[in-house]
Write an enzyme that holds these catalytic residues in place. Structure first.
Site, PDB file in Angstrom:
ATOM      1  N   GLU A  16       0.794  -1.222   0.000  1.00 32.98           N
ATOM      2  CA  GLU A  16       0.000   0.000   0.000  1.00 32.98           C
ATOM      3  C   GLU A  16       0.830   1.278   0.000  1.00 32.98           C
ATOM      4  O   GLU A  16       0.397   2.307  -0.521  1.00 32.98           O
ATOM      5  CB  GLU A  16      -0.932   0.006   1.225  1.00 32.98           C
ATOM      6  CG  GLU A  16      -1.943  -1.123   1.263  1.00 32.98           C
ATOM      7  CD  GLU A  16      -3.002  -1.005   0.181  1.00 32.98           C
ATOM      8  OE1 GLU A  16      -3.298   0.128  -0.241  1.00 32.98           O
ATOM      9  OE2 GLU A  16      -3.536  -2.053  -0.239  1.00 32.98           O
ATOM     10  N   SER A  64     -50.191 -13.657  49.105  1.00 32.06           N
ATOM     11  CA  SER A  64     -49.688 -14.139  50.406  1.00 32.06           C
ATOM     12  C   SER A  64     -48.196 -14.449  50.402  1.00 32.06           C
ATOM     13  O   SER A  64     -47.595 -14.608  51.474  1.00 32.06           O
ATOM     14  CB  SER A  64     -50.464 -15.393  50.826  1.00 32.06           C
ATOM     15  OG  SER A  64     -51.822 -15.063  51.071  1.00 32.06           O
TER      16      SER A  64
END
Length: 616
Positions: free
Chosen positions: A91, A384
């Site tokens: 590159e 309950s």
């Protein structure tokens, strides 16, 4: 004469010189402004890409991941030299020599493009490519290219070459939402970059040049062809020999593509919510929310918390959890099978008695990730099942009575609140354990009135019931009548206080670490002593009594101890069971998302069967 003529020419030239000087000054100022603009742009805070958030179970294995883009950033020291060489030689061969751009390459590109009347020819250095990734678009215009050159030069002044190369290798796009060479290695081969062969490194290095064309999942042969060209480039540069290049080209490339881990969504969804609570607790957001009465201020604080979490997610996290994958899978499969087809739903939570960690969660049948999570979002009236926490434990804690003390089961009212016992039955004087075992409402209200609302809630408030509000400080709370209700996880969490009287918020998260392994957060381990040994002894005895002789018959466990309490709300809209054995504390809710009567299901004791699954 000549002198006069010269003087005349000088006078005529003065306006021209003034005009030229003015324009030069204007251009200099413009250039300086442009340079300042570029420098300012380079110094703008970066938009940090989101790194993966990884969830780890108690065995150290990844079970869930959160990410849009797969990234695993590496330092340059952890990126093999051969990988660096591949990108530099292919590159930007003069990377360590130029000042951000390669003038000779630009000239060649301009000449080539001029001859073809196009802008297709490149000439981008690694620095320029990094600039394009971060700041600019990919449009091919000379104006954009000129800006790219300016930015590249500024970037080279801001960072050294190794820093630029590191950023480039970590930000390059490797197709399939994969960014960075470290992420590419783990995504395409499920191995760290350092463990890849040179042939494999060259293969993934082929992708960024054209991520669509060289997408190995779609165009494997094209990616392989470019890999071979890269190996030839390495051979030409002297990084490897020609013989090595031939050998590496012949190596078989076998992809082992990573699948996004998304196991146990019932558990992972909760973990991410708990992370929010943990951050809020540790960084003061919870205290600030608790201290303000202003809805506008609360909105502002929550927005700040959202932003903080966003930043944490962007930086990447590893969340170490207490998930027991075997138990989670066991609970999910068996509970879903018990519920069967239809709309009947359930929620459940299991907490380890020793560590007080959440080991399993059931969010509901056919649950989908981030959907409505019944275990921690499904607030319903507990009936309950709330009495042990609101009535009986506070009663024993504040009086000298025992389970064998006598309480009336006859009619009883506090003001206009006149509850009835199940079936409308009235009972005489009975031992407290009998009233508890059979869930007499009138007895519970009597004891609650003895304790007092404020005293009862001084205990309840030490737990983490997030939906209990001020107007719940009422006598109906003695029977589990609340404005919004509680969740299965909250109820199980509070019941852990009956293990030994101590309490600490049950948690799924063991610790949270940053991407570099630094520990960021963990829950406090200090426990609050809620109940005395006397109260614990009484409550455990009565919870066992419910299982052996009362409404909890059908609950069983292979451990030496098991105790539980049932709960049924008005018109049979909710069934509850909460309790513990030697190993786990658990709670189960059974009902419909759109409440309706389940009286026809009462005899089947489905919630008992579900509860037994959680205690296995």
């Amino acid at each position: 004469m000549k002198k006069a003529f010269g003087f005349f020419i000088i006078l005529l030239s003065l306006p021209v010189l003034w005009w030229i000087t003015t324009n030069i000054r204007t251009e200099i100022n413009a250039a300086q402004a442009h340079e300042d603009q570029i420098a300012s742009a380079i110094h703008l805070p970066e938009i940090q890409p989101q790194l993966p958030v990884t969830l780890i179970d108690r065995n150290g294995k990844t079970f869930s991941e959160e990410y849009v883009e797969w990234r695993q950033p590496l330092t340059l020291q952890k990126i093999p030299k051969i990988a660096q060489e591949i990108f530099i030689s292919s590159e930007d061969a003069h990377f360590y020599e130029h000042i951000g751009f390669d003038l000779s390459a630009i000239v060649r590109a301009v000449v080539a493009n001029s001859s073809t009347n196009s802008t297709s020819q490149g000439a981008s250095t690694i620095t320029q490519q990094l600039v394009r990734m971060r700041y600019l678009s990919d449009e091919k215009t000379y104006e954009r290219k000129l800006t790219e050159i300016f930015y590249s030069h500024e970037l080279e002044k801001e960072f050294d070459k190794d820093e630029i190369l590191t950023m480039y290798l970590n930000e390059a796009y490797f197709s399939n939402q994969v960014y960075g060479i470290g992420g590419a290695a783990s995504y395409y081969f499920q191995k760290p970059l350092q463990e890849l062969s040179i042939a494999e490194i060259a293969f993934i290095a082929a992708i960024p040049n054209n991520p669509s064309l060289y997408n190995p999942l779609k165009n494997f042969d094209k990616t392989k062809a470019r890999q071979e060209r890269l190996l030839d480039t390495l051979s030409t540069s002297g990084a490897i020999t020609k013989e090595d290049a031939i050998t590496y080209k012949a190596e078989t490339i076998t992809l082992n593509v990573k699948n996004k881990a998304q196991s146990y969504p019932m558990y992972s969804t909760y973990v991410l919510q708990e992370l929010r609570w943990l951050v809020a607790e540790k960084e003061g957001y919870s205290d600030r929310l608790a201290k303000t009465q202003s809805e506008e201020e609360k909105k502002k604080i929550k927005a700040q918390l959202d932003n903080r979490l966003k930043t944490l997610f962007q930086n990447g996290l590893t969340i170490h959890t207490a998930l027991d994958p075997d138990k989670q899978a066991h609970d999910e499969n068996k509970m879903t099978a018990i519920l069967g087809p239809g709309k009947l739903q359930a929620a459940g939570a299991v907490i380890d008695n020793t560590s007080r960690e959440v080991v399993s969660l059931y969010a509901g049948k056919n649950y989908e990730k981030f959907g409505f999570h019944r275990a921690f979002q499904g607030t319903r009236q507990p009936g309950s099942a709330f009495k042990p926490l609101a009535v009986y434990a506070p009663f024993f804690e504040t009086t000298a009575h025992t389970p064998d003390s006598i309480v009336s089961g006859g009619s009883y009212c506090v003001g206009s609140f006149c509850p009835q016992n199940y079936g409308g039955f009235k009972y005489g004087d009975v031992p407290i354990r009998v009233a508890f075992r059979n869930s007499y409402n009138t007895s519970a209200l009597r004891l609650f009135n003895t304790v007092g609302i404020d005293t009862a809630f001084s205990y309840l408030d030490r737990f983490h019931f997030r939906s209990i509000v001020a107007k719940d400080h009422d006598y109906s709370a003695s029977l589990g009548g609340l404005t919004y209700g509680v969740t299965a996880l909250e109820l199980a969490d509070a019941y852990t206080s009956f293990i030994d009287g101590s309490y600490v918020l049950a948690h799924s998260i063991r610790k949270v670490t940053a991407s570099d392994g630094t520990e960021l957060y963990s829950w406090d381990s200090a426990r609050d002593q809620i109940w005395s040994p006397k109260t614990v002894k009484y409550m455990r005895s009565m919870l066992t009594d419910v299982v052996t002789k009362g409404t909890g018959q059908g609950v069983y466990s292979r451990s030496n101890y098991v105790g539980a309490k049932t709960g049924t709300t008005n018109n049979y809209r909710d069934y509850w069971l909460a309790g513990l054995n030697d190993e786990y504390t658990a709670a189960i809710w059974l009902g419909y998302d759109k409440p309706q009567s389940m009286e026809s299901l009462e005899a089947y004791k489905i919630h008992h069967k579900l509860f037994n699954v959680l205690l296995e």
